[in-house]
Design a protein around this motif. Structure first.
Motif, PDB file in Angstrom:
ATOM      1  N   PRO A  17       0.885  -1.225   0.067  1.00 56.85           N
ATOM      2  CA  PRO A  17       0.006  -0.245  -0.057  1.00 56.85           C
ATOM      3  C   PRO A  17       0.876   1.087   0.011  1.00 56.85           C
ATOM      4  CG  PRO A  17      -0.884  -1.783   1.668  1.00 56.85           C
ATOM      5  CD  PRO A  17       0.475  -2.188   1.184  1.00 56.85           C
ATOM      6  N   GLN A  20       1.690   1.797  -3.402  1.00 61.32           N
ATOM      7  CA  GLN A  20       0.408   2.129  -3.982  1.00 61.32           C
ATOM      8  C   GLN A  20       0.131   3.433  -3.766  1.00 61.32           C
ATOM      9  OE1 GLN A  20      -2.977   0.369  -2.917  1.00 61.32           O
ATOM     10  NE2 GLN A  20      -2.993  -0.686  -4.979  1.00 61.32           N
ATOM     11  N   GLN A  24      -0.077   6.630  -6.368  1.00 58.55           N
ATOM     12  CA  GLN A  24      -1.138   7.684  -6.498  1.00 58.55           C
ATOM     13  C   GLN A  24      -0.828   9.162  -6.623  1.00 58.55           C
ATOM     14  OE1 GLN A  24      -3.922   6.115  -3.546  1.00 58.55           O
ATOM     15  NE2 GLN A  24      -4.839   4.881  -5.119  1.00 58.55           N
ATOM     16  N   ASP A 157      -0.323   5.287   9.992  1.00 58.43           N
ATOM     17  CA  ASP A 157      -1.139   4.146   9.703  1.00 58.43           C
ATOM     18  C   ASP A 157      -1.629   4.152   8.317  1.00 58.43           C
ATOM     19  OD1 ASP A 157      -3.080   5.832  10.055  1.00 58.43           O
ATOM     20  OD2 ASP A 157      -4.076   4.602  11.475  1.00 58.43           O
ATOM     21  N   ARG A 158      -1.634   5.265   7.481  1.00 58.72           N
ATOM     22  CA  ARG A 158      -1.855   5.787   6.031  1.00 58.72           C
ATOM     23  C   ARG A 158      -3.286   5.435   6.015  1.00 58.72           C
ATOM     24  NH1 ARG A 158       2.437   6.484   2.719  1.00 58.72           N
ATOM     25  NH2 ARG A 158       4.322   5.570   3.513  1.00 58.72           N
ATOM     26  N   LEU A 159      -4.277   5.523   7.114  1.00 58.89           N
ATOM     27  CA  LEU A 159      -5.729   5.673   6.899  1.00 58.89           C
ATOM     28  C   LEU A 159      -6.105   7.230   6.858  1.00 58.89           C
ATOM     29  CD1 LEU A 159      -6.550   2.853   9.550  1.00 58.89           C
ATOM     30  CD2 LEU A 159      -6.347   2.934   7.022  1.00 58.89           C
ATOM     31  N   ALA A 201      -9.183  13.520   5.369  1.00 57.61           N
ATOM     32  CA  ALA A 201      -9.767  12.320   4.719  1.00 57.61           C
ATOM     33  C   ALA A 201      -9.437  11.082   5.460  1.00 57.61           C
ATOM     34  CB  ALA A 201      -9.131  12.321   3.447  1.00 57.61           C
ATOM     35  N   ILE A 203      -9.984   6.546   5.652  1.00 56.57           N
ATOM     36  CA  ILE A 203     -10.451   5.342   5.397  1.00 56.57           C
ATOM     37  C   ILE A 203     -11.209   4.768   6.485  1.00 56.57           C
ATOM     38  CG2 ILE A 203      -9.773   3.082   4.724  1.00 56.57           C
ATOM     39  CD1 ILE A 203      -7.484   4.228   3.108  1.00 56.57           C
ATOM     40  N   LEU A 209     -14.759   5.705   1.976  1.00 53.06           N
ATOM     41  CA  LEU A 209     -13.630   6.517   2.188  1.00 53.06           C
ATOM     42  C   LEU A 209     -14.419   7.774   2.497  1.00 53.06           C
ATOM     43  CD1 LEU A 209     -10.672   7.669   1.962  1.00 53.06           C
ATOM     44  CD2 LEU A 209     -11.021   7.755  -0.489  1.00 53.06           C
ATOM     45  N   LYS A 211     -14.325  12.267   3.403  1.00 56.64           N
ATOM     46  CA  LYS A 211     -13.593  13.524   3.388  1.00 56.64           C
ATOM     47  C   LYS A 211     -14.538  14.565   3.916  1.00 56.64           C
ATOM     48  CE  LYS A 211     -10.772  16.401   0.341  1.00 56.64           C
ATOM     49  NZ  LYS A 211     -10.220  16.689  -1.129  1.00 56.64           N
ATOM     50  N   ARG A 255     -17.108   7.925  -0.527  1.00 61.57           N
ATOM     51  CA  ARG A 255     -16.762   7.103  -1.620  1.00 61.57           C
ATOM     52  C   ARG A 255     -17.183   5.463  -1.118  1.00 61.57           C
ATOM     53  NH1 ARG A 255     -17.129  11.011  -3.466  1.00 61.57           N
ATOM     54  NH2 ARG A 255     -16.025  12.134  -4.708  1.00 61.57           N
TER      55      ARG A 255
END
Lengths: 336, 69
Positions: A17, A20, A24, A157-159, A201, A203, A209, A211, A255
């Motif tokens: 991730p 990824q 992105q 944690d990239r969430l 934003a 997750i 998702l 925001k 989303r």
């Protein structure tokens, strides 16, 4: 499976991730986009118009976009939009006692071209992204220059992603035919604006998702429309709005992905409020349905409602005039 | 606006939020899960709405102006 193999697999999975996410943020390929749009504004209902000019604008738009990677961490975006419009525009309203207001339109001889060039540089460093942008828009009678800066940071944690951005814009307007129409300013007028945006934003779960964005905008200077007029107590005067405007926005974007039907639902809502007493609610719904062969069908609907500015009120003649004479309004570039 | 913010904060603190493991994020890489899947079309729509409506801004910065509003 022994512990070492399990650890290696887990580490590799955790890295995917991250790769990824970086992919992105920064494109690895050059991208070029070209679009053409053409649309017409709906005609004004016959019963609402006083001077038999019902048709409005016809607008053609050409868009060009270039996205270019500049190394592993930097990306350049360049956008150009060419817009050509022609037709007629609402000029002022006229209301007789006991009757509904009637719209007076300009002649259908307006022609204008707008060129809008913007460029932005995106720099990604691990979990931080810095974006710098500049834009210039020019028309026959209008020039606008703006600059923006944005910063986004991902959580460990990239969430979660927090983002902040600001922009400043300086606009100049030189109304055409000011020597003919005395309500138009004879000299150049300026407008200054700046806006700020903070967003969060997140997750929420493996399908959803979210925001949330809060925005603040300040405008000052010449905020009127030099081509509009107002009929007050039997006389036509120039459009004169306050020279300051502060607005606030709250936007929520969702989303959600449905595995069963291979589709994504978009639910966006925006609340807008400003010190001109304008308040609006906007709801955008879209359904992104994936089909075989990479085909995607996207039905969408947008609902918008707003209140009127405090200075927008109908002015009714107190007595029936003996004769109504409308000004001649058929010269080139008269009303925009 | 304060009421709306309170509702959103309560919502965020609710059980809707769950931990998502790195290998469960595949759906978010899909283009249709982006906040702006089609940047060019979004820019076009923003400009059209800006020229017709009294409100602007929201999820992105307002940017520069034009003589259309």
């Amino acid at each position: 499976m022994n512990n070492n193999a399990l650890l290696a697999l887990s580490t590799a999975a955790a890295c995917l991730p991250a790769l990824q996410a970086k992919a992105q943020q920064i494109t690895q390929d050059f991208q070029l986009g070209v679009r053409h749009y053409n649309y017409q504004e709906s005609a004004v209902p016959v019963e609402n118009v006083l001077n038999q000019q019902y048709e409005r604008y016809d607008i053609e738009v050409n868009q060009f976009r270039l996205v270019a990677p500049l190394g592993d961490n930097t990306q350049l975006n360049v956008d150009f939009q060419h817009e050509k419009m022609s037709g007629a525009s609402p000029w002022y309203t006229f209301q007789l006692p006991g009757e509904a207001p009637k719209q007076v339109m300009s002649g259908a001889s307006i022609e204008d071209t707008r060129r809008d060039l913007s460029a932005s540089l995106k720099i990604a460093l691990d979990r931080d992204v810095l974006t710098l942008g500049a834009a210039r828009s020019s028309e026959d009678d209008y020039e606008s220059q703006s600059f923006s800066v944005g910063y986004a940071k991902e959580s460990d944690d990239r969430l979660t992603t927090w983002a902040f951005s600001a922009d400043v814009s300086n606009d100049d307007i030189n109304p055409v035919d000011a020597e003919i129409y005395r309500t138009r300013p004879a000299s150049e007028q300026s407008k200054h604006s700046n806006s700020y945006l903070a967003s969060y934003a997140r997750i929420m779960n493996k399908h959803w998702l979210l925001k949330i964005a809060l925005g603040l905008s300040r405008k000052s200077g010449y905020l009127s429309d030099p081509y509009k007029q107002v009929f007050v107590e039997g006389a036509l005067i120039g459009d004169a709005r306050p020279d300051k405007r502060i607005s606030r926005t709250l936007a929520v974007q969702n989303r959600y992905f449905f595995d069963d039907v291979n589709a994504a639902l978009h639910v966006d809502y925006r609340f807008y409020d400003d010190d001109w007493d304008i308040r609006s609610n906007t709801l955008d719904l879209a359904w992104y349905q994936n089909w075989d062969f990479g085909i995607q069908i996207v039905p969408s609907v947008r609902l918008y409602e707003q209140s009127a500015a405090f200075f927008m009120k109908p002015s009714t003649l107190k007595s029936e005039p003996t004769e109504i004479t409308l000004p001649t309004i058929d010269c080139q570039n008269t009303v925009q | 606006m304060k009421k709306i913010l309170c509702v959103i904060l309560c919502f965020l603190c609710s059980a809707c939020v769950t931990t998502v493991e790195p290998w469960e994020k595949g759906r978010f890489a899909k283009n249709e899960m982006a906040f702006e899947p089609d940047t060019m079309q979004a820019a076009f729509h923003r400009h059209v709405y800006f020229s017709k409506e009294a409100s602007s801004g929201g999820a992105t910065n307002s940017g520069g102006g034009c003589g259309c509003n």
